[in-house]
Design a protein around this motif. Structure first.
Motif, PDB file in Angstrom:
ATOM      1  N   GLN A  17       0.562  -1.395  -0.069  1.00  0.00           N
ATOM      2  CA  GLN A  17      -0.066   0.034  -0.318  1.00  0.00           C
ATOM      3  C   GLN A  17       0.650   0.980   0.202  1.00  0.00           C
ATOM      4  N   SER A  18       2.008   1.621   0.954  1.00  0.00           N
ATOM      5  CA  SER A  18       2.787   2.382   1.289  1.00  0.00           C
ATOM      6  C   SER A  18       3.112   3.223  -0.080  1.00  0.00           C
ATOM      7  N   GLY A  19       3.705   2.220  -0.788  1.00  0.00           N
ATOM      8  CA  GLY A  19       4.301   2.889  -1.978  1.00  0.00           C
ATOM      9  C   GLY A  19       3.643   2.727  -3.327  1.00  0.00           C
ATOM     10  N   GLU A  37       6.799  -6.263 -11.541  1.00  0.00           N
ATOM     11  CA  GLU A  37       5.934  -7.042 -10.843  1.00  0.00           C
ATOM     12  C   GLU A  37       7.362  -8.332 -10.683  1.00  0.00           C
ATOM     13  N   ARG A  38       7.144  -9.145  -9.898  1.00  0.00           N
ATOM     14  CA  ARG A  38       7.804 -10.496 -10.465  1.00  0.00           C
ATOM     15  C   ARG A  38       7.293 -11.046 -11.315  1.00  0.00           C
ATOM     16  N   PRO A  39       7.427 -12.014 -12.172  1.00  0.00           N
ATOM     17  CA  PRO A  39       6.872 -13.000 -13.125  1.00  0.00           C
ATOM     18  C   PRO A  39       6.474 -13.882 -12.199  1.00  0.00           C
ATOM     19  N   THR A  71       6.509  -6.903 -16.165  1.00  0.00           N
ATOM     20  CA  THR A  71       6.353  -8.100 -15.383  1.00  0.00           C
ATOM     21  C   THR A  71       8.324  -8.676 -15.366  1.00  0.00           C
ATOM     22  N   LEU A  72       9.248  -8.545 -14.540  1.00  0.00           N
ATOM     23  CA  LEU A  72      10.694  -8.553 -14.969  1.00  0.00           C
ATOM     24  C   LEU A  72      11.507  -9.074 -13.120  1.00  0.00           C
ATOM     25  N   ASN A  73      12.251 -10.445 -13.273  1.00  0.00           N
ATOM     26  CA  ASN A  73      12.410 -10.252 -12.531  1.00  0.00           C
ATOM     27  C   ASN A  73      14.833  -9.550 -12.268  1.00  0.00           C
ATOM     28  N   GLU A  95      10.776   2.652  -4.358  1.00  0.00           N
ATOM     29  CA  GLU A  95      10.089   1.358  -4.385  1.00  0.00           C
ATOM     30  C   GLU A  95       9.923   1.079  -2.222  1.00  0.00           C
ATOM     31  N   ASN A  96       9.327   0.721  -2.289  1.00  0.00           N
ATOM     32  CA  ASN A  96       9.024   0.314  -0.029  1.00  0.00           C
ATOM     33  C   ASN A  96       8.902  -1.151  -0.507  1.00  0.00           C
ATOM     34  N   PHE A  97      10.294  -2.042  -0.167  1.00  0.00           N
ATOM     35  CA  PHE A  97      10.567  -3.229  -0.418  1.00  0.00           C
ATOM     36  C   PHE A  97      11.394  -3.492   0.909  1.00  0.00           C
ATOM     37  N   ALA A  98      11.515  -5.062   1.868  1.00  0.00           N
ATOM     38  CA  ALA A  98      12.302  -4.376   2.851  1.00  0.00           C
ATOM     39  C   ALA A  98      12.969  -3.777   3.089  1.00  0.00           C
ATOM     40  N   PRO A  99      13.992  -3.310   3.977  1.00  0.00           N
ATOM     41  CA  PRO A  99      15.171  -2.848   4.270  1.00  0.00           C
ATOM     42  C   PRO A  99      16.968  -4.092   3.305  1.00  0.00           C
ATOM     43  N   ASP A 103      19.276  -3.494  -2.511  1.00  0.00           N
ATOM     44  CA  ASP A 103      20.628  -3.547  -2.624  1.00  0.00           C
ATOM     45  C   ASP A 103      21.047  -5.041  -2.859  1.00  0.00           C
ATOM     46  N   ARG A 104      20.072  -6.064  -2.490  1.00  0.00           N
ATOM     47  CA  ARG A 104      20.245  -7.776  -3.163  1.00  0.00           C
ATOM     48  C   ARG A 104      19.826  -8.024  -4.029  1.00  0.00           C
ATOM     49  N   MET A 105      19.173  -7.180  -4.473  1.00  0.00           N
ATOM     50  CA  MET A 105      19.451  -7.496  -6.258  1.00  0.00           C
ATOM     51  C   MET A 105      20.523  -6.650  -6.938  1.00  0.00           C
ATOM     52  N   CYS A 135      13.742  -3.660  10.426  1.00  0.00           N
ATOM     53  CA  CYS A 135      12.727  -4.281  10.238  1.00  0.00           C
ATOM     54  C   CYS A 135      10.999  -4.007   9.226  1.00  0.00           C
ATOM     55  N   LYS A 136      10.753  -5.023   9.250  1.00  0.00           N
ATOM     56  CA  LYS A 136       9.877  -5.541   8.209  1.00  0.00           C
ATOM     57  C   LYS A 136       8.457  -4.560   8.990  1.00  0.00           C
ATOM     58  N   VAL A 137       7.618  -3.666   8.148  1.00  0.00           N
ATOM     59  CA  VAL A 137       6.489  -3.049   9.123  1.00  0.00           C
ATOM     60  C   VAL A 137       5.609  -3.159   7.908  1.00  0.00           C
ATOM     61  N   TYR A 138       4.191  -2.934   9.413  1.00  0.00           N
ATOM     62  CA  TYR A 138       2.845  -2.951   8.069  1.00  0.00           C
ATOM     63  C   TYR A 138       2.480  -1.908   9.161  1.00  0.00           C
ATOM     64  N   GLY A 167       0.089   4.836   8.514  1.00  0.00           N
ATOM     65  CA  GLY A 167       0.766   4.441   7.689  1.00  0.00           C
ATOM     66  C   GLY A 167       1.412   4.270   5.889  1.00  0.00           C
ATOM     67  N   ASP A 168       0.373   3.823   6.063  1.00  0.00           N
ATOM     68  CA  ASP A 168       0.522   3.686   4.671  1.00  0.00           C
ATOM     69  C   ASP A 168       0.430   4.743   3.839  1.00  0.00           C
ATOM     70  N   SER A 169      -0.819   4.878   3.425  1.00  0.00           N
ATOM     71  CA  SER A 169      -1.139   6.123   2.534  1.00  0.00           C
ATOM     72  C   SER A 169      -0.776   6.948   3.108  1.00  0.00           C
TER      73      SER A 169
HETATM   74  N1  CAO Z   1      11.458 -10.154  -8.896  1.00  0.00           N
HETATM   75  C1  CAO Z   1      12.149 -10.778  -8.264  1.00  0.00           C
HETATM   76  N2  CAO Z   1      12.023 -11.041  -6.615  1.00  0.00           N
HETATM   77  C2  CAO Z   1      11.162  -9.588  -6.467  1.00  0.00           C
HETATM   78  C3  CAO Z   1      10.481  -8.804  -7.377  1.00  0.00           C
HETATM   79  C4  CAO Z   1      10.354  -8.943  -8.944  1.00  0.00           C
HETATM   80  N3  CAO Z   1      10.239  -8.341  -9.041  1.00  0.00           N
HETATM   81  N4  CAO Z   1      10.453  -7.816  -6.823  1.00  0.00           N
HETATM   82  C5  CAO Z   1      10.522  -7.947  -5.067  1.00  0.00           C
HETATM   83  N5  CAO Z   1      11.400  -8.734  -5.266  1.00  0.00           N
HETATM   84  C6  CAO Z   1      11.767  -9.668  -3.996  1.00  0.00           C
HETATM   85  C7  CAO Z   1      12.989  -8.993  -3.090  1.00  0.00           C
HETATM   86  O1  CAO Z   1      13.704  -9.247  -3.667  1.00  0.00           O
HETATM   87  C8  CAO Z   1      12.801  -9.597  -1.700  1.00  0.00           C
HETATM   88  O2  CAO Z   1      13.350 -10.925  -2.043  1.00  0.00           O
HETATM   89  P1  CAO Z   1      14.700 -10.956  -0.712  1.00  0.00           P
HETATM   90  O3  CAO Z   1      14.348 -10.517   0.915  1.00  0.00           O
HETATM   91  O4  CAO Z   1      15.378 -12.327  -0.688  1.00  0.00           O
HETATM   92  O5  CAO Z   1      15.587  -9.838  -1.214  1.00  0.00           O
HETATM   93  C9  CAO Z   1      11.432  -9.622  -1.900  1.00  0.00           C
HETATM   94  O6  CAO Z   1      11.148 -10.431  -2.727  1.00  0.00           O
HETATM   95  C10 CAO Z   1      10.670  -9.986  -0.885  1.00  0.00           C
HETATM   96  O7  CAO Z   1      10.309  -8.168  -0.497  1.00  0.00           O
HETATM   97  P2  CAO Z   1      10.356  -8.106   1.011  1.00  0.00           P
HETATM   98  O8  CAO Z   1      10.781  -8.756   2.495  1.00  0.00           O
HETATM   99  O9  CAO Z   1      10.237  -6.270   0.744  1.00  0.00           O
HETATM  100  O10 CAO Z   1       8.458  -8.983   1.365  1.00  0.00           O
HETATM  101  P3  CAO Z   1       7.832  -9.428   2.689  1.00  0.00           P
HETATM  102  O11 CAO Z   1       6.463  -9.379   1.650  1.00  0.00           O
HETATM  103  O12 CAO Z   1       8.495 -10.419   2.728  1.00  0.00           O
HETATM  104  O13 CAO Z   1       7.864  -7.867   3.515  1.00  0.00           O
HETATM  105  C11 CAO Z   1       7.101  -5.324   3.754  1.00  0.00           C
HETATM  106  C12 CAO Z   1       6.094  -6.314   2.877  1.00  0.00           C
HETATM  107  C13 CAO Z   1       5.739  -4.261   3.331  1.00  0.00           C
HETATM  108  C14 CAO Z   1       6.611  -5.140   5.261  1.00  0.00           C
HETATM  109  C15 CAO Z   1       8.230  -5.087   3.619  1.00  0.00           C
HETATM  110  O14 CAO Z   1       8.490  -5.158   2.014  1.00  0.00           O
HETATM  111  C16 CAO Z   1       8.420  -3.561   3.977  1.00  0.00           C
HETATM  112  O15 CAO Z   1       8.901  -3.692   5.698  1.00  0.00           O
HETATM  113  N6  CAO Z   1       8.497  -2.924   3.343  1.00  0.00           N
HETATM  114  C17 CAO Z   1       9.304  -2.300   3.822  1.00  0.00           C
HETATM  115  C18 CAO Z   1       7.516  -0.976   4.629  1.00  0.00           C
HETATM  116  C19 CAO Z   1       6.217  -0.342   4.173  1.00  0.00           C
HETATM  117  O16 CAO Z   1       6.800  -0.430   2.367  1.00  0.00           O
HETATM  118  N7  CAO Z   1       5.195  -1.720   4.987  1.00  0.00           N
HETATM  119  C20 CAO Z   1       4.546  -1.134   4.006  1.00  0.00           C
HETATM  120  C21 CAO Z   1       3.884  -1.912   4.016  1.00  0.00           C
HETATM  121  S1  CAO Z   1       1.925  -1.493   2.926  1.00  0.00           S
HETATM  122  O17 CAO Z   1       0.818  -2.405   4.080  1.00  0.00           O
END
Ligand code: CAO
Length: 415
Positions: A17-19, A37-39, A71-73, A95-99, A103-105, A135-138, A167-169
């Motif tokens: 949602q947030s991103g 998006e992931r294929p 779709t792209l990996n 982007e709003n993936f986990a910390p 970088d890992r990509m 930390c991951k956060v929702y 928090g998200d929007s």
């Molecule tokens: N192709 C291949 N892999 C992809 C991809 C793509 N197009 N897009 C994402 N991925 C992979 C990432 O590389 C990641 O892999 P690694 O952990 O192995 O490096 C994996 O998908 C998952 O990413 P994630 O850890 O972000 O996903 P999650 O579902 O476990 O966590 C969330 C979700 C939201 C908790 C986490 O992304 C986060 O904390 N984001 C930051 C805070 C945030 O925005 N939170 C609000 C979310 S909205 O409620």
């Protein structure tokens, strides 16, 4: 009419949602938003809280309007090359993936800058630098850690989260502001920069008045809180029920029909300058001459009685009648409107705040359009894309691949 952000290309690496809230607003301003998006899977929300089997959920469709889906990996060899090319030709990456996920990509900020020094790289994370940075956060975690939950709820009740997705929007909208500032800065300097917004910080920013109250608390009780004068204050800002939080007392009172209608309520604010009109409307002309009631200071210790008297009157009318009577008297008030009522409200349809969109798989659905109205760049809300709907189109026209290269990428599972 041209759009404000025509010509700005966004590499959208957002999910949930947030991103997506952020990039959806940029799309409504006219940016070309390319959602990666992931294929085979796509944004997880495509499949979450589905109301129709095998059809993109409303969760997804309402957060991803006006975008193109690719779709792209980037973790595959061909995907990595395509992603690098996209970084080269885009203006902003969000982007709003986990910390650490980007970088890992293989794309740390240094590498992104090397590929495209004009790139603006915007991220949402749960926390800024510090003990929780990994930390991951929702949503609700952010509400709890940003000060909202501790200050929301009944006076003697549990901490409470709110349905508004602050928090998200809320963070997504903060990020929009940062991106627009960075784009303007780039106009002058030619350089991109990083834009970071932590959900905890955004929520705390939205709870700014509560940090105000924390500091006021050191100088005595918070007189506008329901705890004053009979309750107790601790050493932190308490929950305040429905008290106004501003300089004028307010509360939610029942209206006619409340016994059966969970939304038959109205918020009434006893603004000082409108109080005489309010008192007269509810049949309390007597208060105006009585020193026990006539001044805000005299009323402050007995606000519960003030609102009880207001409620006696509001309970004789439905919430819209109360609105019709009090508004011309300049008494600030607002009925509790349900989602059902909002969805049906004609004026919101007319302003484009609620929009009906046609989707090839789900049919018609309602969404909230752009709440930010630009006079020369109105938003035209278009349906969200199907998974990978624009992959070939973008690979051809933006990345410059030919049919053979696209076929090879597909064979590798890169797209
Ligand atoms: N192709 C291949 N892999 C992809 C991809 C793509 N197009 N897009 C994402 N991925 C992979 C990432 O590389 C990641 O892999 P690694 O952990 O192995 O490096 C994996 O998908 C998952 O990413 P994630 O850890 O972000 O996903 P999650 O579902 O476990 O966590 C969330 C979700 C939201 C908790 C986490 O992304 C986060 O904390 N984001 C930051 C805070 C945030 O925005 N939170 C609000 C979310 S909205 O409620």
């Amino acid at each position: 009419m041209s759009k404000a952000l025509t010509g700005v290309r966004i590499l959208d690496m957002t999910h949930v949602q947030s991103g997506p809230t952020c990039t959806q607003i940029l799309a409504w301003f006219g940016a070309d938003v390319i959602k990666i998006e992931r294929p085979g899977a796509g944004d997880a929300t495509r499949g979450q809280l589905r109301d129709i089997p095998d059809v993109d959920s409303l969760y997804f469709t309402m957060l991803n309007a006006n975008k193109r889906s690719v779709t792209l990996n980037p973790k595959t060899e061909a995907g990595n090359r395509i992603f690098a090319k996209l970084i080269e030709v885009c203006d902003v990456m969000v982007e709003n993936f986990a910390p650490g996920a980007i970088d890992r990509m293989g794309f740390p900020w240094e590498k992104i800058q090397e590929i495209n020094p004009r790139m603006i790289y915007a991220s949402v994370k749960g926390f800024g630098a510090g003990p929780f940075q990994d930390c991951k956060v929702y949503e609700n975690v952010a509400q709890c850690t940003g000060g909202s939950a501790s200050t929301t709820g009944e006076v003697d009740g549990f901490p409470m989260v709110t349905g508004a997705q602050i928090g998200d929007s809320g963070t997504g909208i903060h990020l929009v502001a940062g991106i627009l500032a960075a784009l303007l800065h780039r106009e002058r300097t030619g350089k991109g920069q990083r834009v970071e917004c932590a959900m905890q910080d955004a929520v705390l920013n939205l709870c700014r008045v509560k940090l105000r109250d924390q500091q006021r608390l050191a100088h005595g009780p918070l007189t506008e809180y329901p705890q004053y004068p009979n309750g107790k204050f601790g050493d932190a800002v308490p929950r305040a029920g429905n008290a106004s939080g501003g300089g004028h007392p307010g509360w939610i009172v029942r209206c006619k029909g409340w016994e059966n209608d969970p939304d038959a309520y109205i918020y009434v604010i006893t603004q000082t300058q409108a109080f005489p009109q309010l008192a007269k409307a509810i049949g309390h002309d007597d208060w105006l001459e009585d020193p026990e009631w006539s001044t805000p200071e005299a009323r402050l210790p007995k606000l519960d009685r003030v609102f009880a008297e207001i409620e006696k009157w509001t309970m004789t009318k439905d919430k819209m009648e109360v609105m019709d009577i009090l508004n011309p008297l300049n008494v600030p008030c607002g009925p509790i409107l349900s989602m059902k009522e909002l969805a049906a409200e004609p004026s919101l349809r007319e302003t484009g705040t609620i929009v009906e969109v046609e989707h090839p798989e789900r049919g018609k659905y309602l969404t909230v359009g752009n709440p930010i109205k630009l006079s020369d760049s109105p938003a035209d809300v278009e349906r969200s894309p199907l998974l990978g709907e624009h992959t070939e189109e973008v690979l051809r026209s933006v990345v410059g691949l030919d049919e053979k290269e696209i076929a090879a990428a597909r064979e590798q599972g890169a797209i």
